[in-house]
Scaffold this active site. Sequence first.
Site, PDB file in Angstrom:
ATOM      1  N   ARG A  64       0.881  -1.182   0.000  1.00 46.61           N
ATOM      2  CA  ARG A  64       0.000   0.000   0.000  1.00 46.61           C
ATOM      3  C   ARG A  64       0.902   1.211   0.000  1.00 46.61           C
ATOM      4  O   ARG A  64       1.727   1.386   0.901  1.00 46.61           O
ATOM      5  CB  ARG A  64      -0.934   0.010   1.210  1.00 46.61           C
ATOM      6  CG  ARG A  64      -1.675   1.317   1.354  1.00 46.61           C
ATOM      7  CD  ARG A  64      -2.751   1.314   2.399  1.00 46.61           C
ATOM      8  NE  ARG A  64      -3.952   0.661   1.927  1.00 46.61           N
ATOM      9  CZ  ARG A  64      -5.179   0.886   2.389  1.00 46.61           C
ATOM     10  NH1 ARG A  64      -5.371   1.757   3.352  1.00 46.61           N
ATOM     11  NH2 ARG A  64      -6.226   0.245   1.905  1.00 46.61           N
ATOM     12  N   HIS A  80      -7.468   0.942  -6.449  1.00 43.39           N
ATOM     13  CA  HIS A  80      -7.708   0.128  -5.251  1.00 43.39           C
ATOM     14  C   HIS A  80      -8.425  -1.160  -5.704  1.00 43.39           C
ATOM     15  O   HIS A  80      -9.602  -1.376  -5.398  1.00 43.39           O
ATOM     16  CB  HIS A  80      -8.542   0.928  -4.238  1.00 43.39           C
ATOM     17  CG  HIS A  80      -8.566   0.346  -2.863  1.00 43.39           C
ATOM     18  ND1 HIS A  80      -7.780  -0.730  -2.482  1.00 43.39           N
ATOM     19  CD2 HIS A  80      -9.296   0.683  -1.760  1.00 43.39           C
ATOM     20  CE1 HIS A  80      -8.015  -1.010  -1.220  1.00 43.39           C
ATOM     21  NE2 HIS A  80      -8.931  -0.174  -0.762  1.00 43.39           N
ATOM     22  N   GLN A  90     -10.453  -3.682  -3.305  1.00 46.33           N
ATOM     23  CA  GLN A  90     -11.767  -3.231  -2.852  1.00 46.33           C
ATOM     24  C   GLN A  90     -12.850  -3.619  -3.857  1.00 46.33           C
ATOM     25  O   GLN A  90     -13.972  -3.951  -3.487  1.00 46.33           O
ATOM     26  CB  GLN A  90     -11.748  -1.714  -2.649  1.00 46.33           C
ATOM     27  CG  GLN A  90     -13.045  -1.159  -2.095  1.00 46.33           C
ATOM     28  CD  GLN A  90     -13.297  -1.569  -0.646  1.00 46.33           C
ATOM     29  OE1 GLN A  90     -12.430  -1.428   0.194  1.00 46.33           O
ATOM     30  NE2 GLN A  90     -14.500  -2.071  -0.360  1.00 46.33           N
ATOM     31  N   ASP A 112     -17.206   7.762  -1.803  1.00 47.59           N
ATOM     32  CA  ASP A 112     -15.964   7.622  -1.040  1.00 47.59           C
ATOM     33  C   ASP A 112     -15.671   8.996  -0.438  1.00 47.59           C
ATOM     34  O   ASP A 112     -16.309   9.997  -0.811  1.00 47.59           O
ATOM     35  CB  ASP A 112     -14.840   7.167  -1.998  1.00 47.59           C
ATOM     36  CG  ASP A 112     -13.532   6.806  -1.289  1.00 47.59           C
ATOM     37  OD1 ASP A 112     -13.520   6.729  -0.042  1.00 47.59           O
ATOM     38  OD2 ASP A 112     -12.517   6.612  -1.993  1.00 47.59           O
ATOM     39  N   CYS A 134     -16.393   2.204   0.459  1.00 42.39           N
ATOM     40  CA  CYS A 134     -15.274   1.331   0.832  1.00 42.39           C
ATOM     41  C   CYS A 134     -14.894   1.480   2.298  1.00 42.39           C
ATOM     42  O   CYS A 134     -14.265   0.591   2.874  1.00 42.39           O
ATOM     43  CB  CYS A 134     -14.074   1.591  -0.078  1.00 42.39           C
ATOM     44  SG  CYS A 134     -13.398   3.259   0.075  1.00 42.39           S
ATOM     45  N   ARG A 176     -14.003  -8.119   2.093  1.00 44.66           N
ATOM     46  CA  ARG A 176     -12.570  -7.932   1.832  1.00 44.66           C
ATOM     47  C   ARG A 176     -11.827  -9.216   2.200  1.00 44.66           C
ATOM     48  O   ARG A 176     -10.914  -9.647   1.487  1.00 44.66           O
ATOM     49  CB  ARG A 176     -12.010  -6.755   2.663  1.00 44.66           C
ATOM     50  CG  ARG A 176     -12.598  -5.387   2.331  1.00 44.66           C
ATOM     51  CD  ARG A 176     -12.251  -4.938   0.930  1.00 44.66           C
ATOM     52  NE  ARG A 176     -10.822  -4.933   0.693  1.00 44.66           N
ATOM     53  CZ  ARG A 176      -9.978  -3.949   1.042  1.00 44.66           C
ATOM     54  NH1 ARG A 176     -10.451  -2.860   1.624  1.00 44.66           N
ATOM     55  NH2 ARG A 176      -8.679  -4.039   0.785  1.00 44.66           N
TER      56      ARG A 176
END
Length: 303
Positions: free
Chosen positions: A101, A128, A131, A216, A256, A284
Amino acid sequence: MTVRHFLTLQDISADQFHALIHRAIELKKIKGPYEPLKNKILGMIFEKSSTRTRVSFEAGIVQLGGAAIFLSPRDSQLGRGEPLEDTARVLSRMVDCVVLRTHKHETVTRFAAHSSVPVINGLTDRYHPCQLLADMQTYFEHRGDIRGKTVAWIGDGNNMCYSYINAAGLLGFHLNIAAPAGYEPEAEALVQARDHVSLYHEPEAAARNADLIVTDVWASMGQEEEQRQRMEAFRGFQVNSELMALAAPDALFMHCLPAHREEEVSAEVLEGPQSVVWDEAENRLHAQKALLEFLLSPYHDDP
Ligand code: CP
Ligand code: NVA
C-alpha cells in the site's frame, strides 16, 4: 516462469474476475479449517494507514494456513532510503507474496518488476483493485450478476473511481460518474472507457435509475491539506435519502470505508436498509482469500 501480479483489475480477465467472485462466495461458506497455503508467507508493506486491508489480509493468510509479516516504513530500511528495487529483490527471496500500500502507482509497478513473487496492490493514489473484488462479490451476493446494470459513482474521481472504471469494462456494467468540475478522472481514461462510462457534473443525473450508488471520502489519504477546499467543491455531492430516491427502488449503497457521516454520505443512508457497507467490508476477507489462493496455490487451477 512469469509471475502473476495483481496491480490493477487489468491484470485479470473477465472470466478470472467472475471466478474470483464465485470462489470468494464459496470460501465464505467454508466453516472448518481449510489450509491450502500452509507455510506460505505474505509480506505486507504499508506506507499509508489501513484497518480493513491490513486485517483482512493478515486474517486471510492465517485462515488459509500461512502467516503474515507486516512492515511500515518506520520499522524497515525502506523508510531510511534503501532502494525499492533492492527491497523487492530481497523480500521476494523470503516471502511468497507481497501486498504493497503506497502513494504513487508507479511504486507498485517498480516493486513488481523486481519481485520474483506475486505483488498485490493494497491501494495506491490511482487504484484500489482489492476493494473492487469485495464490492463486486457483495453486489453478486445481494442482487446477482451486475452485467447490464447501472452503477453511479458520486464524488471524487479518485483511486476507487478508476477501479470502478476498470470493473465496468470487465464485468459489463455502465458507470455514471458525477464529480465536481476539476475533480473528474483524467480525460484520457474517460475516452478509453467511453463505451461503459458517462461523466456528469450533477449527482442527480448520475443517480437516476442506478442499481448501485457508490461514494468515497472527498479527501483521500495524502490530501489532508486540501480538506477544506474539497469540502467546498463537493458541496451538493452528498449521498442522502433524496439522492437514493432517484435510483432504482432496489438500489444498493456501497462505500469502501472509512466514511465521514454527513459529508459524502448521510448517516441515514449509511445506516439505512439499502446500505451493504458492512457486508462489503467483511467481503474484503473472503475476496482476498480467493485472490491469495488464485495467486499462490499450486493446487488451484487457473480460473
Ligand atoms: N477500504 C479500505 O481499504 O480500508 P482501509 O484503509 O481501512 O484498509
Ligand atoms: N480514496 C480513499 C480510499 C480509502 C480506502 C483513500 O485513498 O484514502
